[in-house]
Enzyme design. Structure first.
Site, PDB file in Angstrom:
ATOM      1  N   THR A   4       1.068  -4.499   4.205  1.00  0.00           N
ATOM      2  CA  THR A   4       1.082  -4.835   5.699  1.00  0.00           C
ATOM      3  C   THR A   4       0.618  -6.222   6.005  1.00  0.00           C
ATOM      4  OG1 THR A   4      -1.036  -3.945   5.412  1.00  0.00           O
ATOM      5  CG2 THR A   4       0.867  -2.467   6.258  1.00  0.00           C
TER       6      THR A   4
ATOM      7  N   THR B 192       0.827  -1.205  -0.182  1.00  0.00           N
ATOM      8  CA  THR B 192      -0.130  -0.203  -0.237  1.00  0.00           C
ATOM      9  C   THR B 192       0.893   1.252  -0.180  1.00  0.00           C
ATOM     10  OG1 THR B 192      -1.742  -1.044   1.130  1.00  0.00           O
ATOM     11  CG2 THR B 192      -1.773   1.316   1.343  1.00  0.00           C
TER      12      THR B 192
END
Length: 331
Positions: free
Chosen positions: A99, A16
């Site tokens: 993540t 991300t």
């Protein structure tokens, strides 16, 4: 002339934090709709970072972290170690990472890298160009951690939301919230405040170290999630797939359904390493007499997915349950 800025290597793994969203509200579908940036492009998108350190971008693999696994961990560990070995004056290494598997990559690196210089992994919960993105603030905090003299000899660290976590302890606890990462009962190593980086504790550095240059391939280890009424179907499927080790994400305080336990004992009898962990999310699995009797390994307080990593590495040295238990006791 002013003091030269400390130099940091920036390795891009995607995620991300390295994704440019398709619009200001694209915080859900960006893995498919956004654009992945390499490390150099991320620096261009975050010009603020150049005021913190002299950054050398190193491309690696720009993917969502659900696509990162054991082969990538070996390759990344070799890349980081080679980067550190080639430049003794480098202050540290920063790794951009998604993540989803960030904590697994961090733990693998913590068990394989040999350096007292900081290696920091950083991610984001919201991509670039979105309202409220944490990409720039997380990257800035991670850079400040990587160049901090106090960050030396603290192992591989994870920085998000102005908190510094040890790779061994940290886990992702939320799907979308910015405060997604936590270190359970141990808490963060420190925090990144506006005036300085503050450390509160130092992790135990007595854990075993494995040399990725000596490992060609990691053995297959699977995780089995315990459920009421579970049987041995998954155990047999894993063995058919070539698993050399199995991790039971068992009921707390570390057990599984009778039929599954019978299948796991069958696997142990064939020389398959069995590690008993808990699905509870906190607390230790101690080496009860039943585990000793059956030749199983107690996973301690490692979550099942991190126990899998340690077992994969451990099996490159030995398949003896007693020696494997020693490794788990040391971590």
């Amino acid at each position: 002339m002013g003091t030269p800025s400390p130099r940091v290597a920036l390795i891009g793994c995607g995620g991300t934090i390295s994704t440019r969203a398709s619009g200001p509200f694209d915080t859900l579908d960006y893995p498919e709709s956004g654009t992945k940036l390499n490390a150099a492009d991320v620096l261009d998108a975050m010009p603020e970072l150049a005021t913190i350190a002299d950054v050398s971008p190193i491309p690696f693999r720009e993917v969502g972290s659900s696509k990162i696994g054991p082969d990538d961990w070996l390759s990344l560990a070799r890349t980081v170690q080679a980067t550190l070995d080639a430049d003794p004056d480098l202050a540290g290494v920063l790794i951009l990472h998604g993540t989803a598997t960030l904590e697994e990559t961090a733990f693998f690196l913590d068990l394989t890298l040999r350096s007292d210089r900081p290696v920091v992994l950083v991610g984001a919960q919201r991509p670039l160009r979105t309202i409220g993105t944490d990409a720039v603030s997380n990257a800035a905090a991670a850079f400040r951690t990587a160049i901090s003299p106090a960050a030396r000899d603290r192992g591989v660290m994870v920085v998000l939301n102005d908190e510094i976590h040890a790779a061994r302890d940290v886990s992702k606890r939320s799907t979308y919230r910015l405060q997604a990462f936590a270190s359970g009962a141990y808490g963060p190593l420190g925090v990144v405040d506006s005036d300085r980086v503050v450390f509160h504790r130092r992790p135990d550095r007595s854990a075993p170290r494995f040399d990725p240059a000596r490992i060609d391939v990691l053995p297959r280890v699977d995780v089995l999630y315990a459920v009421g009424g579970g049987d041995g179907v998954m155990v047999r499927a894993c063995l058919d797939a070539g698993a050399r080790g199995l991790v039971s994400a068992g009921f707390a305080p570390g057990m599984t359904a009778p039929a599954e336990r019978e299948a796991l004992n069958m696997a142990a009898g064939r020389g398959i390493a069995i590690v008993q962990c808990s699905r509870a999310g906190s607390g230790r699995v101690a080496r009860r007499q039943a585990l000793v009797r059956d030749g199983w390994i107690a996973g301690g307080d490692l979550p099942p997915h991190k126990a899998r990593i340690l077992l994969m590495l451990g099996l490159t040295r030995t398949s003896d349950p007693g020696r494997l238990q020693q490794l788990f006791d040391e971590v």
